[in-house]
Design a protein around this motif. Sequence first.
Motif, PDB file in Angstrom:
ATOM      1  N   PHE A   8       0.837  -1.203   0.000  1.00 15.99           N
ATOM      2  CA  PHE A   8       0.000   0.000   0.000  1.00 15.99           C
ATOM      3  C   PHE A   8       0.872   1.254   0.000  1.00 15.99           C
ATOM      4  O   PHE A   8       0.608   2.202  -0.752  1.00 15.99           O
ATOM      5  CB  PHE A   8      -0.912  -0.019   1.231  1.00 15.99           C
ATOM      6  CG  PHE A   8      -1.872   1.132   1.300  1.00 15.99           C
ATOM      7  CD1 PHE A   8      -2.790   1.344   0.277  1.00 15.99           C
ATOM      8  CD2 PHE A   8      -1.869   1.993   2.381  1.00 15.99           C
ATOM      9  CE1 PHE A   8      -3.679   2.408   0.342  1.00 15.99           C
ATOM     10  CE2 PHE A   8      -2.760   3.050   2.449  1.00 15.99           C
ATOM     11  CZ  PHE A   8      -3.666   3.254   1.428  1.00 15.99           C
ATOM     12  N   SER A   9       1.945   1.250   0.808  1.00 12.40           N
ATOM     13  CA  SER A   9       2.809   2.441   0.882  1.00 12.40           C
ATOM     14  C   SER A   9       3.657   2.592  -0.372  1.00 12.40           C
ATOM     15  O   SER A   9       3.691   3.653  -0.988  1.00 12.40           O
ATOM     16  CB  SER A   9       3.730   2.356   2.100  1.00 12.40           C
ATOM     17  OG  SER A   9       3.002   2.114   3.269  1.00 12.40           O
ATOM     18  N   VAL A  10       4.360   1.514  -0.737  1.00 14.22           N
ATOM     19  CA  VAL A  10       5.369   1.615  -1.795  1.00 14.22           C
ATOM     20  C   VAL A  10       4.718   1.653  -3.173  1.00 14.22           C
ATOM     21  O   VAL A  10       5.116   2.431  -4.036  1.00 14.22           O
ATOM     22  CB  VAL A  10       6.367   0.436  -1.699  1.00 14.22           C
ATOM     23  CG1 VAL A  10       7.303   0.432  -2.886  1.00 14.22           C
ATOM     24  CG2 VAL A  10       7.145   0.524  -0.406  1.00 14.22           C
ATOM     25  N   LEU A  63       0.393   4.255  -2.674  1.00 18.96           N
ATOM     26  CA  LEU A  63       0.506   5.660  -2.258  1.00 18.96           C
ATOM     27  C   LEU A  63       1.599   6.372  -3.057  1.00 18.96           C
ATOM     28  O   LEU A  63       1.418   7.506  -3.510  1.00 18.96           O
ATOM     29  CB  LEU A  63       0.784   5.739  -0.752  1.00 18.96           C
ATOM     30  CG  LEU A  63      -0.416   5.396   0.129  1.00 18.96           C
ATOM     31  CD1 LEU A  63      -0.058   5.515   1.591  1.00 18.96           C
ATOM     32  CD2 LEU A  63      -1.612   6.274  -0.187  1.00 18.96           C
ATOM     33  N   GLN A  64       2.737   5.678  -3.257  1.00 13.27           N
ATOM     34  CA  GLN A  64       3.802   6.310  -4.039  1.00 13.27           C
ATOM     35  C   GLN A  64       3.349   6.508  -5.484  1.00 13.27           C
ATOM     36  O   GLN A  64       3.656   7.515  -6.119  1.00 13.27           O
ATOM     37  CB  GLN A  64       5.060   5.441  -4.001  1.00 13.27           C
ATOM     38  CG  GLN A  64       6.168   6.017  -4.838  1.00 13.27           C
ATOM     39  CD  GLN A  64       7.470   5.246  -4.730  1.00 13.27           C
ATOM     40  OE1 GLN A  64       8.511   5.837  -4.796  1.00 13.27           O
ATOM     41  NE2 GLN A  64       7.410   3.944  -4.564  1.00 13.27           N
ATOM     42  N   VAL A  91       0.258   7.008  -6.810  1.00 13.11           N
ATOM     43  CA  VAL A  91      -0.668   8.094  -7.123  1.00 13.11           C
ATOM     44  C   VAL A  91      -0.051   9.453  -6.821  1.00 13.11           C
ATOM     45  O   VAL A  91      -0.564  10.485  -7.223  1.00 13.11           O
ATOM     46  CB  VAL A  91      -2.004   7.967  -6.357  1.00 13.11           C
ATOM     47  CG1 VAL A  91      -2.726   6.714  -6.783  1.00 13.11           C
ATOM     48  CG2 VAL A  91      -1.768   7.978  -4.869  1.00 13.11           C
ATOM     49  N   MET A  92       1.073   9.439  -6.088  1.00 11.67           N
ATOM     50  CA  MET A  92       1.721  10.694  -5.740  1.00 11.67           C
ATOM     51  C   MET A  92       2.416  11.303  -6.952  1.00 11.67           C
ATOM     52  O   MET A  92       2.623  12.492  -7.041  1.00 11.67           O
ATOM     53  CB  MET A  92       2.762  10.384  -4.660  1.00 11.67           C
ATOM     54  CG  MET A  92       2.957  11.459  -3.642  1.00 11.67           C
ATOM     55  SD  MET A  92       4.226  10.900  -2.527  1.00 11.67           S
ATOM     56  CE  MET A  92       3.321   9.797  -1.493  1.00 11.67           C
ATOM     57  N   VAL A  94       5.238   8.861   4.181  1.00 14.75           N
ATOM     58  CA  VAL A  94       4.479   7.626   3.939  1.00 14.75           C
ATOM     59  C   VAL A  94       5.341   6.408   4.252  1.00 14.75           C
ATOM     60  O   VAL A  94       4.900   5.469   4.920  1.00 14.75           O
ATOM     61  CB  VAL A  94       3.978   7.583   2.485  1.00 14.75           C
ATOM     62  CG1 VAL A  94       3.577   6.172   2.084  1.00 14.75           C
ATOM     63  CG2 VAL A  94       2.790   8.519   2.303  1.00 14.75           C
ATOM     64  N   PHE A  95       6.600   6.424   3.798  1.00 13.23           N
ATOM     65  CA  PHE A  95       7.498   5.300   4.077  1.00 13.23           C
ATOM     66  C   PHE A  95       7.752   5.185   5.582  1.00 13.23           C
ATOM     67  O   PHE A  95       7.774   4.088   6.140  1.00 13.23           O
ATOM     68  CB  PHE A  95       8.827   5.463   3.330  1.00 13.23           C
ATOM     69  CG  PHE A  95       8.725   5.129   1.861  1.00 13.23           C
ATOM     70  CD1 PHE A  95       7.502   4.803   1.287  1.00 13.23           C
ATOM     71  CD2 PHE A  95       9.842   5.136   1.046  1.00 13.23           C
ATOM     72  CE1 PHE A  95       7.388   4.491  -0.059  1.00 13.23           C
ATOM     73  CE2 PHE A  95       9.750   4.817  -0.308  1.00 13.23           C
ATOM     74  CZ  PHE A  95       8.527   4.504  -0.858  1.00 13.23           C
TER      75      PHE A  95
END
Lengths: 208, 147
Positions: free
Chosen positions: A198-200, A203-204, A206-207, B90-91
Amino acid sequence: MTDPQLRHVGLKVGGFEAIDVEEAETGIFGFWVFLMSDAILFALLFAVYGTQLAATAGAPGPAAEFKIDSAFWETMVLLLSSFTYGMSSFAMKYGGQLRWVVGMLLVTLVLGLTFLGMEANDFAVMIHDGATPDRSGFLSAFFALVPTHGLHVVAGCSWIVVMLVQVAAFGLDDRVKINLLRLGLFWHFLDVIWIAIFSVVYLQGVMR
Amino acid sequence: MSGPGPSLPRRLARYGAAALWVATAFSVRPAAAPPARRTARPSKAEIAADRRRDLLTYGIGYGLALALTLLAFALVYWRWAEPPVALALVFGLGLVQVLVQFRCFLHIDFKGQARDDLLLILFSTLIVLLMVGGTLVVLFNLRARMM
């Protein structure tokens, strides 16, 4: 070794009768070895994904393809399933009320299947948009990483079904308890991997 | 050193110890007796205390994981920070959440009963860092040279 309880299990399940504690400990520790080798597999898939992030080669990239709302709800579902599995282990440790243990396992199974359905839908939409693994290095890496986690969840769901059958056949005896503990480690571990995805990935993605 | 209260460093140490204790309170076994050989079954009160603590551990773990996920999501969804900062945050939040889940759901802590597991995990982490770090360094270097 003064405490005649399982030491490797945070939820130390006491009162084993048929199996001696050391055998149970070895079994749990061996499963940790498997989990860590699995973690290394995932870590390298993440590394590959990181190197391919910019290699979109004209194919749809992360910002166009990732649906953050969907990924968010998948995260919520999987996190809740981790918690419900924890409640099943909790019920098993204290009193072992079969109703709670099995009920929470069933809830976990339903949540796991919900997650898989949402994820399959995401992949179907991507493929429909022409974002197939053969289009670019980025998409190859994405389809190597995320569906591998999905396959693990499929394995986890099948394992829950197997454990439900074992509980029905044998009740909560020592071997079934240890199997449930191992499945618990596996299930919580999958949630940890998903947090990284989810983070890597999402979220990354769509950033950008 | 003959003042009425304890010296400042000692007081600081005491506060530090208190804070540390609070931080790990939910992992501290509240039983008064040392964990000696348990010949008899644990008493009802002991079981009740364990039960409450385990439930609290799961509850705290779930609450923290939920909060960390929501925070990371909000950061990106409502663009609370510029991309480089947001990415680092986020990380960072993800890493904290991994630690929370290892502590609360996988029950790994520094308190003895899972010491072998802990060593295994730390060693695997080292291997992962070396391999992932090495991969990223080599391939990004290659990309930079070829572009």
